[in-house]
Structures are given as structure tokens and as C-alpha cells.
Design an enzyme around this catalytic site. Sequence first.
Site, mmCIF file in Angstrom:
data_model
loop_
_atom_site.group_PDB
_atom_site.id
_atom_site.type_symbol
_atom_site.label_atom_id
_atom_site.label_comp_id
_atom_site.label_asym_id
_atom_site.label_seq_id
_atom_site.Cartn_x
_atom_site.Cartn_y
_atom_site.Cartn_z
ATOM 1 N N GLU A 151 46.821 24.690 29.182
ATOM 2 C CA GLU A 151 46.524 26.098 28.983
ATOM 3 C C GLU A 151 46.983 26.943 30.142
ATOM 4 O O GLU A 151 47.182 26.464 31.256
ATOM 5 C CB GLU A 151 45.041 26.297 28.734
ATOM 6 C CG GLU A 151 44.176 25.712 29.781
ATOM 7 C CD GLU A 151 42.729 25.732 29.335
ATOM 8 O OE1 GLU A 151 41.895 26.074 30.170
ATOM 9 O OE2 GLU A 151 42.464 25.426 28.153
ATOM 10 N N CYS A 190 43.535 16.280 35.077
ATOM 11 C CA CYS A 190 43.471 16.199 36.538
ATOM 12 C C CYS A 190 42.750 14.918 36.926
ATOM 13 O O CYS A 190 41.795 14.517 36.269
ATOM 14 C CB CYS A 190 42.739 17.408 37.113
ATOM 15 S SG CYS A 190 42.726 17.422 38.918
ATOM 16 N N CYS A 243 34.093 20.590 36.659
ATOM 17 C CA CYS A 243 35.323 21.140 36.094
ATOM 18 C C CYS A 243 35.651 20.464 34.762
ATOM 19 O O CYS A 243 35.737 19.238 34.682
ATOM 20 C CB CYS A 243 36.470 20.947 37.083
ATOM 21 S SG CYS A 243 38.087 21.362 36.407
ATOM 22 N N CYS A 260 47.886 32.597 35.513
ATOM 23 C CA CYS A 260 47.258 31.416 36.097
ATOM 24 C C CYS A 260 47.859 30.196 35.398
ATOM 25 O O CYS A 260 47.647 29.997 34.204
ATOM 26 C CB CYS A 260 45.752 31.518 35.860
ATOM 27 S SG CYS A 260 44.830 30.065 36.337
ATOM 28 N N CYS A 264 38.783 27.269 32.938
ATOM 29 C CA CYS A 264 40.002 26.522 32.653
ATOM 30 C C CYS A 264 39.681 25.109 32.203
ATOM 31 O O CYS A 264 38.857 24.440 32.775
ATOM 32 C CB CYS A 264 40.893 26.464 33.883
ATOM 33 S SG CYS A 264 42.196 27.678 33.797
ATOM 34 N N CYS A 284 36.392 16.517 39.802
ATOM 35 C CA CYS A 284 35.317 17.433 40.192
ATOM 36 C C CYS A 284 34.297 17.471 39.052
ATOM 37 O O CYS A 284 34.642 17.697 37.889
ATOM 38 C CB CYS A 284 35.860 18.825 40.465
ATOM 39 S SG CYS A 284 37.067 18.856 41.790
HETATM 40 N N1 SAH Z 1 42.989 21.740 41.370
HETATM 41 C C1 SAH Z 1 43.074 22.954 42.105
HETATM 42 C C2 SAH Z 1 43.550 24.128 41.279
HETATM 43 C C3 SAH Z 1 43.013 24.216 39.874
HETATM 44 S S1 SAH Z 1 41.262 24.451 39.733
HETATM 45 C C4 SAH Z 1 41.747 23.271 42.772
HETATM 46 O O1 SAH Z 1 40.770 22.593 42.499
HETATM 47 O O2 SAH Z 1 41.736 24.163 43.603
HETATM 48 C C5 SAH Z 1 41.160 26.186 40.148
HETATM 49 C C6 SAH Z 1 39.777 26.654 40.523
HETATM 50 O O3 SAH Z 1 38.887 26.618 39.382
HETATM 51 C C7 SAH Z 1 39.130 25.808 41.613
HETATM 52 O O4 SAH Z 1 38.699 26.600 42.687
HETATM 53 C C8 SAH Z 1 37.959 25.209 40.883
HETATM 54 O O5 SAH Z 1 36.898 24.952 41.737
HETATM 55 C C9 SAH Z 1 37.620 26.247 39.845
HETATM 56 N N2 SAH Z 1 36.755 25.721 38.793
HETATM 57 C C10 SAH Z 1 36.799 24.521 38.210
HETATM 58 N N3 SAH Z 1 35.789 24.365 37.319
HETATM 59 C C11 SAH Z 1 35.092 25.512 37.344
HETATM 60 C C12 SAH Z 1 33.934 25.973 36.663
HETATM 61 N N4 SAH Z 1 33.301 25.224 35.776
HETATM 62 N N5 SAH Z 1 33.486 27.203 36.972
HETATM 63 C C13 SAH Z 1 34.129 27.987 37.872
HETATM 64 N N6 SAH Z 1 35.220 27.605 38.539
HETATM 65 C C14 SAH Z 1 35.695 26.373 38.285
HETATM 66 FE FE1 SF4 Z 2 41.152 19.043 39.318
HETATM 67 FE FE2 SF4 Z 2 39.395 20.711 38.270
HETATM 68 FE FE3 SF4 Z 2 38.908 19.579 40.619
HETATM 69 FE FE4 SF4 Z 2 40.831 21.457 40.460
HETATM 70 S S1 SF4 Z 2 38.652 21.762 40.099
HETATM 71 S S2 SF4 Z 2 40.925 19.458 41.489
HETATM 72 S S3 SF4 Z 2 41.594 21.031 38.373
HETATM 73 S S4 SF4 Z 2 39.103 18.501 38.650
#
Ligand code: SAH
Ligand code: SF4
Length: 365
Positions: free
Chosen positions: A91, A117, A124, A110, A340, A121
Site C-alpha cells: 500500500e 516487514c 504494527c 508515503c 499502514c 514491531c
Molecule cells: N520500518 C520503518 C518505516 C515504516 S513504519 C520504521 O519503523 O520507521 C513508519 C512509522 O509507522 C513508524 O514510525 C512506525 O512506528 C509507525 N507505526 C507502525 N505501526 C503503527 C501504529 N499501529 N500506529 C501508529 N504508528 C505506527
Molecule cells: Fe517494520 Fe512496522 Fe516495525 Fe516499521 S514499524 S520496522 S514497518 S514492523
Amino acid sequence: MPSLYDLSLPELEARVVALGAPAYRARQVWHWAYTRLAASYEEMGNLPHALRARLAETLPFPDARVVRTAASEDGLTRKHLLRLHDGVRIETVLMLYDPRSDARGRATVCVSSQAGCAMGCLFCATGQAGFQRNLTTGEIVAQVLGFAREQRDAGGRPITNVVFMGMGEPMANYAAAWGAVERLHDGLGLGARHITISTVGHVPGIRRLAEARLPVGLAVSLHAPDQGLRERLIATAHRYPLDEILDACRIYTERTRRRVTVEYCLMAGVNDDPAQARALAAALKGMLCHVNLIPVNPTPDASIRRPPRARTLAFQRELAARGVPCTVRVEKGVEIAAACGQLAARTPTPRDERSVPVSIAGAVS
Ligand code: SAH
Ligand code: SF4
């Protein structure tokens, strides 16, 4: 087989010459691709028919089809679910900033850098779904050019900024991500300052970025003031200790003179305590940075919740009182962007691949 957007201009020239055509034809193709935003070789009317046919066979446009779109009610945020040649879904989001509150009238895309990934996390949706594959440079560039075309056709403003904050960890796919930065800079004409790479804290990647040819922006997703909590929130955090991440950020700020954006996803009862804000301020002491507090978006894991607004503001005050610049991410229209991974996660392999505009509530609630 590489796609058109995988190639730099010199590489495209070499290709065109190898096909027996003069190098200036490559510059015409480049102009069509990035200035005229052509979607196919057929549109490139001033090129010989035979050359167009050969290029279409040997250097196709990336196969990235929009299978679903979602738009926020105010129309300022749009999300595409794209299906790639092998059926993988990714996406990408366009965020138009309201010109009344943003004098620059930004239009930010974006992009995703990977399908899924592997960083793990907890909060996420992309991380929860696991890793599928790296994207190519062409597949990253195609996400931006798709929206650029849509904006042109609708008479909207052109794309002004790109952030690597969609699915995936760009530093774990550095070469392809960097190739996309170069295409967006050299082809589309975006300034390096209008491109930002966000990383979960991949130290070698941050160090490479510090030495890179173009001073692109760096955002680092910390989410915790100490290593112990980071390891609970991010399955792979043990690979890069917090101290090393912060050292790499300092190198980046020294080399580029640019401020690092520290992303901190706020989760109720996990990392939102005022004492944690004080610890974060201490960890960031003296660093050229700006903290972006992101109240967590709901994910399939219901135990992760946003803190109450007052708690978020208290966290912000603790940082500000210690001289750390800090903002809370605006919520309006950004829900689908911050969530995302959710559109892809929620789309059960539809048989019907038409573009179906769905409301945001339908897509992410
Ligand atoms: N992998 C990279 C870039 C993609 S994620 C990273 O982690 O920085 C981009 C941003 O989306 C990150 O700061 C991440 O913490 C945030 N993100 C992921 N899941 C989220 C959620 N459930 N609510 C808000 N932000 C989120
Ligand atoms: Fe990967 Fe989501 Fe963690 Fe970014 S926030 S590193 S996209 S798992």
C-alpha cells in the site's frame, strides 16, 4: 527483468544504445517517464515505433495495479492498495496538507519499501503480518508516479514530498530504496530535503545515509527511552543497541546538519509515563532532533491502546520542558496513513480486482 524506473539515466542511455538507437532517445524516454508522467511507451509519440516496441518488451513499466483505493472524508488523504506482478500486495498513501494550515501546500506520498516487514514491531500491522519480499526500485518509484499521474489528471497539485513510512524497513532494502531516492531526485525533480527515510533503528543504514550523495531526511522510530523496553516492543531490537542508534544519528546530524525526526509511538501503560518522557529527553540530550509523538493506531492486537489525550500532552510537556522540540502527530485525515499495513491486512484476496472506492471507516475500522 528490470523495469524502466529501475534504471538511472546513464543506464537507460546504455540500454537504448544497445538497441541500436542514439543516446538522445533515452533522454526523450526519461522526459516522458518523469516529466510527462507517461504510463506506457505508446504515449511516447516522438519515438520510433520499433524502438518503443523493443523497449516495451525488454524494459517494461513496473506491473503495479491499483486494486483498491480508500479516501478520507475530507478527501485530503488517499490510499492505494497495489498488486504487483507476482500477486503481492502493498500500500501507498497520498497526504495533501490543507493549504489553509500549510502554506507550502504539500502533497506527500508515503511509500512502502518492502512487502511486509521482518522487524517485528508489536504494534504494527505490517510487522504482525510478517515479511514477504523486498520491493525493487521500480516498484517504489511506481507508487509515487501513480499518485503523480492521478493528481495531474484531476488538476491537483504535483507531488512535493516523499516519505519512506509505508510497509517495510527501507534500510533492510537499502540499495533499492536508494535507487528510488535517486530516481525521485534526478527524474521527478524532488529536492533531497523533501525526501525522508524512516528506520526502526538500522545502524549500518543510518551510517550509510550520513555519507550519502544527497542529504535526505532521516526519521528514527525509537518508541522507548531504554534498550530493555525497546526489546519488548520490537522483536529485532537486540541487533542494534539504543546507544549505537543514537551515535549513528549524531554522525548523521554532524555530516548533514539536518535535524533527525524521532518517532515515538505512544501506547497506554507501555511507554507513556512522564518518567519515560524524562528518560527520553535525557537520552536525546544535545542531539539535533525533533520528536514526533504518534498516538498508536489500533491494530489487531487489542491490548495496545492510545493513551488519553491529557497523558499525551503531559508527555509532550515533559520533553518540551527539557528543551526537546516535540509535536503530536495531527490526527485529522491521517488515520489511514498511520495505520499502514491495515488495508492490505484486511483485504481477503478479492476475486474482484476492480478499483473499489471504499470509505476510510470501511477500510480501517
Ligand atoms: N520500518 C520503518 C518505516 C515504516 S513504519 C520504521 O519503523 O520507521 C513508519 C512509522 O509507522 C513508524 O514510525 C512506525 O512506528 C509507525 N507505526 C507502525 N505501526 C503503527 C501504529 N499501529 N500506529 C501508529 N504508528 C505506527
Ligand atoms: Fe517494520 Fe512496522 Fe516495525 Fe516499521 S514499524 S520496522 S514497518 S514492523
